[in-house]
Write a protein that holds these residues in place. Structure first.
Motif, short mmCIF file in Angstrom:
data_model
loop_
_atom_site.label_atom_id
_atom_site.label_comp_id
_atom_site.label_asym_id
_atom_site.label_seq_id
_atom_site.Cartn_x
_atom_site.Cartn_y
_atom_site.Cartn_z
N THR A 139 46.43 9.23 54.82
CA THR A 139 46.86 8.60 53.56
C THR A 139 46.65 7.09 53.64
O THR A 139 46.15 6.46 52.70
CB THR A 139 48.35 8.91 53.29
N LEU A 140 47.04 6.50 54.76
CA LEU A 140 46.90 5.05 54.90
C LEU A 140 45.43 4.65 55.00
O LEU A 140 44.97 3.70 54.35
CB LEU A 140 47.67 4.56 56.13
N LEU A 141 44.65 5.42 55.77
CA LEU A 141 43.24 5.07 55.95
C LEU A 141 42.45 5.19 54.66
O LEU A 141 41.54 4.41 54.40
CB LEU A 141 42.61 5.97 57.02
N GLU A 142 42.81 6.17 53.84
CA GLU A 142 42.06 6.35 52.59
C GLU A 142 42.15 5.09 51.73
O GLU A 142 41.24 4.77 50.97
CB GLU A 142 42.57 7.58 51.83
N GLY A 143 43.25 4.36 51.87
CA GLY A 143 43.42 3.11 51.12
C GLY A 143 42.43 2.03 51.55
O GLY A 143 42.14 1.11 50.79
N VAL A 144 41.89 2.16 52.76
CA VAL A 144 40.94 1.14 53.24
C VAL A 144 39.63 1.25 52.46
O VAL A 144 39.02 0.25 52.08
CB VAL A 144 40.69 1.31 54.76
N ASN B 45 50.69 1.09 59.60
CA ASN B 45 49.59 1.09 60.57
C ASN B 45 49.21 2.55 60.90
O ASN B 45 49.98 3.25 61.55
CB ASN B 45 50.06 0.36 61.83
N PRO B 46 48.03 3.01 60.45
CA PRO B 46 47.68 4.42 60.68
C PRO B 46 47.61 4.80 62.16
O PRO B 46 47.88 5.93 62.52
CB PRO B 46 46.30 4.56 60.02
N HIS B 47 47.29 3.82 63.03
CA HIS B 47 47.17 4.13 64.46
C HIS B 47 48.49 4.63 65.04
O HIS B 47 48.51 5.47 65.93
CB HIS B 47 46.74 2.88 65.25
N VAL B 48 49.59 4.08 64.52
CA VAL B 48 50.91 4.45 65.02
C VAL B 48 51.14 5.95 64.84
O VAL B 48 51.64 6.64 65.73
CB VAL B 48 51.97 3.64 64.21
#
Ligand SMILES: C[S@@+](CC[C@H](N)C(=O)[O-])C[C@H]1O[C@@H](n2cnc3c(N)ncnc32)[C@H](O)[C@@H]1O
Length: 597
Positions: A60-65, A31-34
């Motif tokens: 890194t996590l958001l780019e996957g979205v 979870n990128p928010h964390v």
């Protein structure tokens, strides 16, 4: 006078503890928010290095979205917090189980939506670019700023809005200001307007070198139980030596030559540290310590050194030598060679199992383009070895026996000193003296963990950035290095946890040699330093020619064993310069003071 604890600081530290606790429990690892949330708290505490790392995790996590085909991890968040509370532990930061099915409960997880991405991405870029700027990592701050501007402007075009405009101009202002300041200092005022070459900006800045308030792994190094544990370990390595507490002068880094002249004032304060002492009279030429260590690293790609101890490799097996004399290759990955069966077996138990056969790790950190970066990359390789040790032995890296008791040269963190670093991120200061870069503290360690086959988001209880920074701080004060015979650059380094307890003098009473093991030998008369004054001197204070002859080459019972962190044949200025990194300031040993006076 004891300083009062700032309540705001306590609140923020508690918030980091709570957020880290939840992260280490893996309740919501992708979870990128964390990470964005924790990163913002780090930034408020002035830990911009840790904030940058969390912002990069979120990015890194958001780019996957938006680019799921290229993404390694699917950004998801947990809908309820019930799962998390089920895994709460009673006593602090770390989980006490390895619950493999933590993510099995997929019904409770939703993918991060495109809307959420749009809401969050500007904040993430902002935190990343601002934090890197404030650490002084201007090259990467500039790169991410360029990426952020392009990306946010394209989002504005897509939606025909100008919602990201403000973020772009704030970021741009912050980075550009810092770059201008840097250029002014580097090339002079008149050149500041010239075209910017981003590659010329510094990639390395500084982080705070402190004992993090949530670090529960650091022992009380002066406690009787610590001394007795270290002395127990010394029995087989240096039976005639003993570890004792010793008072040392606090050394300060000079900012300019005028300050260097006045540095005698630094002696006004002292600190209790550890040192090695003789338990009996030790005679010239005696070998008094032999230590081998597997906490070693080399940047030679195809080397002829033992992978474990970095000693020279014997000839490969021809059939005529005995089993003990022959080099031994790992059965699973033939490229990894050890100098003996003993080193092979120890390596498997201590670090090799976690990286065996991982081809991506063979060149990671070794193909260094700029020779100036070689030393920093060696520290990274040492860090990699420590991570492999932790993974193989299922231990927290800060609890490794090679690491736990070594000196970290941590400075006291003053929470009221709100933003010393932000004022001038490009220079190290007493509290911000740990070299820090996006590459070696964030990106490459993340790759290393991935190459070990681990998910860097679910293993943060072991490999979080503050843990890596603590390891770096310890290595930078204690590791010894060997230079290449080819180009004179640093090539091999190692931490020998007992050897490194000896303090420094430019008139040392021992010399050291390092092959497969490291040794201390008591200096003979002819090996002792001759003190030489470089300036005018009075003839009643030494010989007429400005020299002073050494004390006799014997180490008396209860005398301190004094090593040397620099070449003692150099003059005082060069010695002080060389040893400054390891000492944390200018050497104030009796020889330096006499020669400089
Ligand atoms: C490798 S450690 C030596 C052992 C250390 N004293 C300990 O407690 O483990 C290096 C650190 O010891 C301290 N040190 C060593 N020699 C010193 C000296 N001559 N004067 C002041 N500090 C010294 C510095 O703080 C330096 O960063």
């Amino acid at each position: 006078m004891a300083s009062q604890v700032n309540p705001r600081y306590t609140e923020l530290v508690d918030s980091v503890r709570e957020k880290s606790h939840s992260i280490y429990n893996n309740s919501d690892p992708h979870n990128p928010h964390v990470y964005l949330d924790r990163g913002k708290v780090y930034a408020q505490l002035g830990f911009y290095d840790l904030a940058a790392a969390d912002a990069y995790r979120a990015l890194t996590l958001l780019e996957g979205v938006v680019d799921p085909d290229c993404a390694e991890y699917v950004a998801r968040r947990r809908l309820s917090s019930s799962r998390q509370s089920k895994r709460e532990t009673a006593d602090g930061l770390e989980p006490n189980d390895n619950d493999e099915d933590v993510d099995d409960d997929d019904d409770d997880l939703v993918d991060i939506s495109r809307n959420e991405y749009d809401e969050t991405i500007a904040d993430v870029y902002f935190l990343l670019v601002q934090s890197l700027t404030r650490c002084g990592c201007l090259r990467d701050a500039h790169d991410f700023l360029t990426r952020a501007v392009e990306h946010l402007q394209s989002l504005d075009k897509e939606t025909s809005s100008q919602r990201y405009d403000q973020v772009i101009s704030r970021l741009d202002g912050e980075v550009v200001n810092e770059i201008k300041q840097h250029q002014r200092k580097a090339v002079g005022k008149d050149k500041e307007e010239k075209d910017l070459d981003p590659a010329s900006l510094p990639g390395q800045g500084y982080a705070r070198r402190i004992l993090y308030p949530w670090n529960q792994h650091e022992p009380d190094r002066n406690a009787p139980e610590t001394l007795s544990l270290l002395n127990k370990r010394l029995e087989s390595v240096a039976p005639d030596c003993e570890v004792r507490a010793v008072s040392l002068p606090v050394l300060h880094e000079p900012k300019n030559s005028a300050q260097e002249e006045n540095n005698e004032r630094a002696n006004e304060t002292s600190i209790i540290q550890l040192g090695l002492f003789a338990k009996r009279d030790l005679l010239p030429g005696e070998t008094i310590l032999r230590e081998s260590s597997l906490l070693t690293a080399t940047n030679r790609l195809h080397d002829d050194l033992c992978d474990a101890c970095n000693g020279p490799l014997p000839e490969l097996q021809t059939g005529s030598e005995s089993a003990e004399q022959a080099a031994v290759a790992c059965q699973e990955c033939d490229d990894t060679i050890f100098c003996s069966q003993a080193c092979h077996d120890q390596a498997q138990a201590v670090y090799h199992s976690a990286i065996c056969g991982q081809e991506g790790l063979q060149s990671l950190g070794k193909d260094v383009a700029d020779p100036k970066d070689k030393a920093d990359y060696l520290y990274f390789l040492l860090l990699g070895r420590a991570l492999a040790m932790a993974a193989t032995q299922d231990l927290h890296p800060l609890d490794l026996p090679e690491v736990k008791y070594i000196w970290g040269d941590f400075h006291e963190y003053n929470p009221d000193d709100s933003n010393e670093q932000a004022k001038d991120p490009s220079v190290s200061s007493s509290s911000s003296s740990l070299p820090f870069s996006f590459q070696l503290n964030i990106l490459q360690p993340m790759r290393f963990v991935e190459e070990m086959g681990l998910d860097p988001f679910t293993t943060l209880d072991r490999y979080d950035t503050w843990i890596l920074n603590t390891l770096y701080a310890k290595f930078r004060g204690t590791a010894s290095g060997r230079l290449s015979t080819w180009d004179g650059g640093p090539e091999v380094c190692a931490v020998h946890p007992l050897w490194c307890l000896a303090n420094h003098s430019c008139d040392p009473n021992v010399r050291w040699e390092w092959g497969g093991e490291i040794t201390f030998m008591v200096r003979r008369d002819e090996e002792k330093a001759v003190w030489r004054r470089t300036r005018n001197h009075s003839s009643d204070d030494g010989d007429d020619d400005g020299t002073r002859h050494p004390s006799p080459a014997i180490i008396r019972k209860d005398e301190e064993i004094l090593n040397h962190y620099c070449d003692i044949a150099l003059d005082v200025r060069q010695r002080r310069e060389w040893a400054q990194g390891a000492l944390g300031g200018l050497c104030q040993c009796a020889r330096c003071k006499w020669e400089a006076s």
